[in-house]
Write a protein that holds these residues in place. Structure first.
Motif, PDB file in Angstrom:
ATOM      1  N   HIS A 119       0.732  -1.285  -0.022  1.00  0.00           N
ATOM      2  CA  HIS A 119      -0.027  -0.060  -0.008  1.00  0.00           C
ATOM      3  C   HIS A 119       0.762   1.289  -0.033  1.00  0.00           C
ATOM      4  CE1 HIS A 119      -3.266  -2.527   0.469  1.00  0.00           C
ATOM      5  NE2 HIS A 119      -3.122  -2.881   1.907  1.00  0.00           N
ATOM      6  N   LEU A 120       1.815   1.426  -0.962  1.00  0.00           N
ATOM      7  CA  LEU A 120       2.492   2.344  -1.151  1.00  0.00           C
ATOM      8  C   LEU A 120       2.077   3.841  -1.229  1.00  0.00           C
ATOM      9  CD1 LEU A 120       5.702   2.875  -1.237  1.00  0.00           C
ATOM     10  CD2 LEU A 120       5.473   2.839  -3.769  1.00  0.00           C
ATOM     11  N   TYR A 121       2.288   4.754  -0.353  1.00  0.00           N
ATOM     12  CA  TYR A 121       1.812   6.190  -0.463  1.00  0.00           C
ATOM     13  C   TYR A 121       0.502   6.494  -0.259  1.00  0.00           C
ATOM     14  CZ  TYR A 121       6.448   6.745  -2.374  1.00  0.00           C
ATOM     15  OH  TYR A 121       7.875   6.635  -2.819  1.00  0.00           O
ATOM     16  N   ARG A 122      -0.142   5.409   0.527  1.00  0.00           N
ATOM     17  CA  ARG A 122      -1.521   5.540   0.713  1.00  0.00           C
ATOM     18  C   ARG A 122      -1.913   5.341   2.307  1.00  0.00           C
ATOM     19  NH1 ARG A 122      -4.077   0.942  -2.847  1.00  0.00           N
ATOM     20  NH2 ARG A 122      -6.270   1.832  -2.348  1.00  0.00           N
ATOM     21  N   MET A 123      -3.156   6.152   2.416  1.00  0.00           N
ATOM     22  CA  MET A 123      -3.231   6.189   4.163  1.00  0.00           C
ATOM     23  C   MET A 123      -4.007   5.010   4.359  1.00  0.00           C
ATOM     24  SD  MET A 123      -5.753   8.741   6.225  1.00  0.00           S
ATOM     25  CE  MET A 123      -4.842  10.261   5.982  1.00  0.00           C
ATOM     26  N   LEU A 162     -11.586  17.163   7.083  1.00  0.00           N
ATOM     27  CA  LEU A 162     -10.484  16.437   7.445  1.00  0.00           C
ATOM     28  C   LEU A 162     -10.807  14.969   6.796  1.00  0.00           C
ATOM     29  CD1 LEU A 162      -8.905  18.001  10.578  1.00  0.00           C
ATOM     30  CD2 LEU A 162      -7.824  18.145   8.260  1.00  0.00           C
ATOM     31  N   THR A 163     -11.859  14.599   7.294  1.00  0.00           N
ATOM     32  CA  THR A 163     -12.184  13.333   6.982  1.00  0.00           C
ATOM     33  C   THR A 163     -12.227  12.870   5.778  1.00  0.00           C
ATOM     34  OG1 THR A 163     -13.395  13.412   9.091  1.00  0.00           O
ATOM     35  CG2 THR A 163     -14.109  11.355   7.613  1.00  0.00           C
ATOM     36  N   VAL A 164     -12.772  13.723   4.894  1.00  0.00           N
ATOM     37  CA  VAL A 164     -13.027  13.559   3.348  1.00  0.00           C
ATOM     38  C   VAL A 164     -11.541  13.591   2.828  1.00  0.00           C
ATOM     39  CG1 VAL A 164     -13.709  14.852   1.221  1.00  0.00           C
ATOM     40  CG2 VAL A 164     -15.220  14.856   3.274  1.00  0.00           C
ATOM     41  N   LEU A 165     -10.601  14.482   3.387  1.00  0.00           N
ATOM     42  CA  LEU A 165      -9.285  14.504   2.965  1.00  0.00           C
ATOM     43  C   LEU A 165      -8.677  12.934   3.262  1.00  0.00           C
ATOM     44  CD1 LEU A 165      -6.768  15.837   1.546  1.00  0.00           C
ATOM     45  CD2 LEU A 165      -6.257  16.716   3.857  1.00  0.00           C
ATOM     46  N   ALA A 166      -9.174  12.536   4.258  1.00  0.00           N
ATOM     47  CA  ALA A 166      -8.518  11.264   4.668  1.00  0.00           C
ATOM     48  C   ALA A 166      -8.771   9.938   3.776  1.00  0.00           C
ATOM     49  CB  ALA A 166      -8.819  10.798   5.965  1.00  0.00           C
ATOM     50  N   VAL A 167     -10.256  10.149   3.319  1.00  0.00           N
ATOM     51  CA  VAL A 167     -10.671   9.114   2.476  1.00  0.00           C
ATOM     52  C   VAL A 167     -10.051   9.298   1.036  1.00  0.00           C
ATOM     53  CG1 VAL A 167     -12.847   8.415   0.943  1.00  0.00           C
ATOM     54  CG2 VAL A 167     -12.881   9.211   3.354  1.00  0.00           C
ATOM     55  N   PHE A 168      -9.835  10.350   0.566  1.00  0.00           N
ATOM     56  CA  PHE A 168      -9.093  10.656  -0.697  1.00  0.00           C
ATOM     57  C   PHE A 168      -7.434  10.299  -0.715  1.00  0.00           C
ATOM     58  CE2 PHE A 168     -12.622  12.904  -1.854  1.00  0.00           C
ATOM     59  CZ  PHE A 168     -12.841  12.801  -2.952  1.00  0.00           C
ATOM     60  N   LEU A 169      -6.886  10.506   0.699  1.00  0.00           N
ATOM     61  CA  LEU A 169      -5.445  10.017   0.774  1.00  0.00           C
ATOM     62  C   LEU A 169      -5.407   8.345   0.726  1.00  0.00           C
ATOM     63  CD1 LEU A 169      -3.926  12.731   3.204  1.00  0.00           C
ATOM     64  CD2 LEU A 169      -3.935  12.404   0.736  1.00  0.00           C
ATOM     65  N   THR A 170      -6.662   7.868   1.338  1.00  0.00           N
ATOM     66  CA  THR A 170      -6.682   6.251   1.089  1.00  0.00           C
ATOM     67  C   THR A 170      -6.552   5.765  -0.382  1.00  0.00           C
ATOM     68  OG1 THR A 170      -9.002   5.879   0.909  1.00  0.00           O
ATOM     69  CG2 THR A 170      -8.303   5.875   2.986  1.00  0.00           C
ATOM     70  N   TYR A 171      -6.863   6.656  -1.516  1.00  0.00           N
ATOM     71  CA  TYR A 171      -6.920   6.400  -2.941  1.00  0.00           C
ATOM     72  C   TYR A 171      -7.624   5.177  -2.955  1.00  0.00           C
ATOM     73  CZ  TYR A 171      -3.335   9.899  -2.803  1.00  0.00           C
ATOM     74  OH  TYR A 171      -2.420  11.109  -2.638  1.00  0.00           O
ATOM     75  N   SER A 172      -8.653   4.824  -2.380  1.00  0.00           N
ATOM     76  CA  SER A 172      -9.541   3.775  -2.400  1.00  0.00           C
ATOM     77  C   SER A 172     -10.881   4.234  -3.136  1.00  0.00           C
ATOM     78  CB  SER A 172      -9.820   3.051  -1.019  1.00  0.00           C
ATOM     79  OG  SER A 172     -10.870   2.257  -1.192  1.00  0.00           O
TER      80      SER A 172
END
Length: 403
Positions: free
Chosen positions: A156-160, A205-215
């Motif tokens: 899971h490279l570069y993903r939250m 911040l939660t929305v940003l977290a979702v996008f940083l999962t790149y899921s």
């Protein structure tokens, strides 16, 4: 006492996620959440029996759908017990017992006082907010899981991925948190503006977290939950703004040069399609009762889909990337019908309680269920313990306590 005990332990269980995990061997593991749920169910059952309040369980509206599906799971496992070894049957039986414990929580939560229910939802939100905060630290200081590759975790490279060690499940959980926070915001906006603005910042911040999962599953859950929630509450202009924001954030956070950061990535898409094809083929071989609940790992090996030596330990081999196909393959047509009946009852009751969007919390429950179901078409979200418990706890809180 039981309610306070459960609420207190639920927070660390969600915050530690998959980090506090005891590996028992051959793909079998126990998390802190498993222990907390098991203790809660046993103690709650004993408490209701002693106080002669067990009848309250029968008044919870999804008792019949839950009982039918659990019964179908047990029947599928019993019928398929002949081709399983004693060890494999024991492992599958333990997982069925764990699943039964998780779905049983909804009946005991429904018996909580309203004060305890409110406290439970607050603690759920705080625990997931903490998981989001840990996720940001992980994203910047621990950007991959390569050092845990030997334990069958993807890098899971570069993903939250936060404390759940998987960006896809983390993304769906963060989307569930976002839905809950927006529900709080809609209730607080007219009376507590400062509190609403604070929650809005947490939501961003939660929305940003979702996008940083790149899921992509996380994106689907987020978009579905937001659309359903805001449409039912009548906030169409806000919905349009959020959808535009989603599109902009997808564009800004995407990187087509890195497979894991590419929203149009083909490698994982092809892998998921192949996973679904295998599930359909296994179902076609066992159309009535399936291969047995939670024996999917062993069925894949039996039919030659996992011939390598990692099939017993790989996290991916225990299920398929679609909850509906997972149910079809493992419990057959009979279990699938019971599964659909459960979700039909869940969605119907939540919508009915919302009074066509007038009551916010049932709308949150309805939206969360819709989001998880949408994501379950591409990820086995429904049977992921943290997501399953989140959905069931919200439903239990929504249920009115028996008089």
């Amino acid at each position: 006492m039981v309610a306070k005990f459960f609420i207190a332990l639920l927070v660390p269980a969600f915050v530690f996620g998959q980090v506090v995990r005891m590996q028992l061997g051959q793909g079998v593991a126990v998390t802190l959440l498993d222990v907390v749920v098991a203790v809660f169910v046993v103690s709650s059952l004993a408490h209701l029996v002693v106080q002669r309040r067990l009848g309250e369980v029968r008044r919870v509206r999804i008792l019949k759908p839950v009982a039918l599906f659990v019964g179908a799971c047990f029947l599928s496992l019993l019928i398929n017990s002949l081709w399983l070894s004693q060890f494999e049957l024991g492992v599958a039986g333990l997982y069925l017992l764990r699943f039964t414990c998780y779905v049983s929580t909804v009946f005991f939560i429904a018996s909580f006082s309203q004060a305890h229910k409110n406290r439970l939802v607050q603690m759920m939100a705080l625990s997931m907010i903490a998981a989001v905060g840990i996720g940001f630290m992980q994203y910047f200081y621990y950007p991959n899981l390569r050092n845990l590759y030997y334990l069958e975790w993807d890098d899971h490279l570069y993903r939250m991925f936060s404390v759940y060690l998987d960006p896809n499940f983390a993304g769906v959980l963060f989307a569930c948190l976002f839905i809950l926070l927006v529900g709080y915001i809609l209730d607080a906006y007219k009376k507590q503006r400062k509190y609403a603005f604070f929650l809005s910042a947490l939501s961003f911040l939660t929305v940003l977290a979702v996008f940083l999962t790149y899921s992509r599953s996380g994106f689907i859950a987020l978009a579905t939950g937001a659309v359903v929630l805001l449409l039912l509450k009548g906030y169409r202009r806000l919905l349009i703004g959020l959808l535009v924001l989603f599109g902009v954030m997808v564009f800004l956070t995407a990187d087509t040069g890195v497979e894991g950061l590419n929203p149009f990535r083909t490698v994982s898409t092809n892998a998921r399609l192949e996973s679904m094809r295998i599930a359909v083929e296994i179902f076609q071989k066992n159309p009535v009762f399936g291969v047995g609940f939670n024996t999917y790992r062993y069925a894949q090996h039996k039919y030659g889909f996992r011939p390598d030596d990692k099939w017993q330990t790989s996290h991916a081999d225990a299920g398929t990337d679609n909850s509906f196909l997972f149910v079809l393959a493992t419990t057959g047509s009979i279990g699938f019908v019971c599964y659909l009946y459960f979700w039909y009852s869940f969605i119907k009751n939540a919508y009915k309680d919302s009074e066509r969007g007038k009551r916010t919390f049932p709308v949150v429950v309805f939206s969360t269920g819709s989001a998880v179901l949408a994501a379950s078409l591409f990820l086995n979200t429904v049977f992921y313990p943290f997501i399953l418990l989140w959905v069931l706890l919200l439903y239990g809180v929504m249920e009115k306590k028996s008089p």
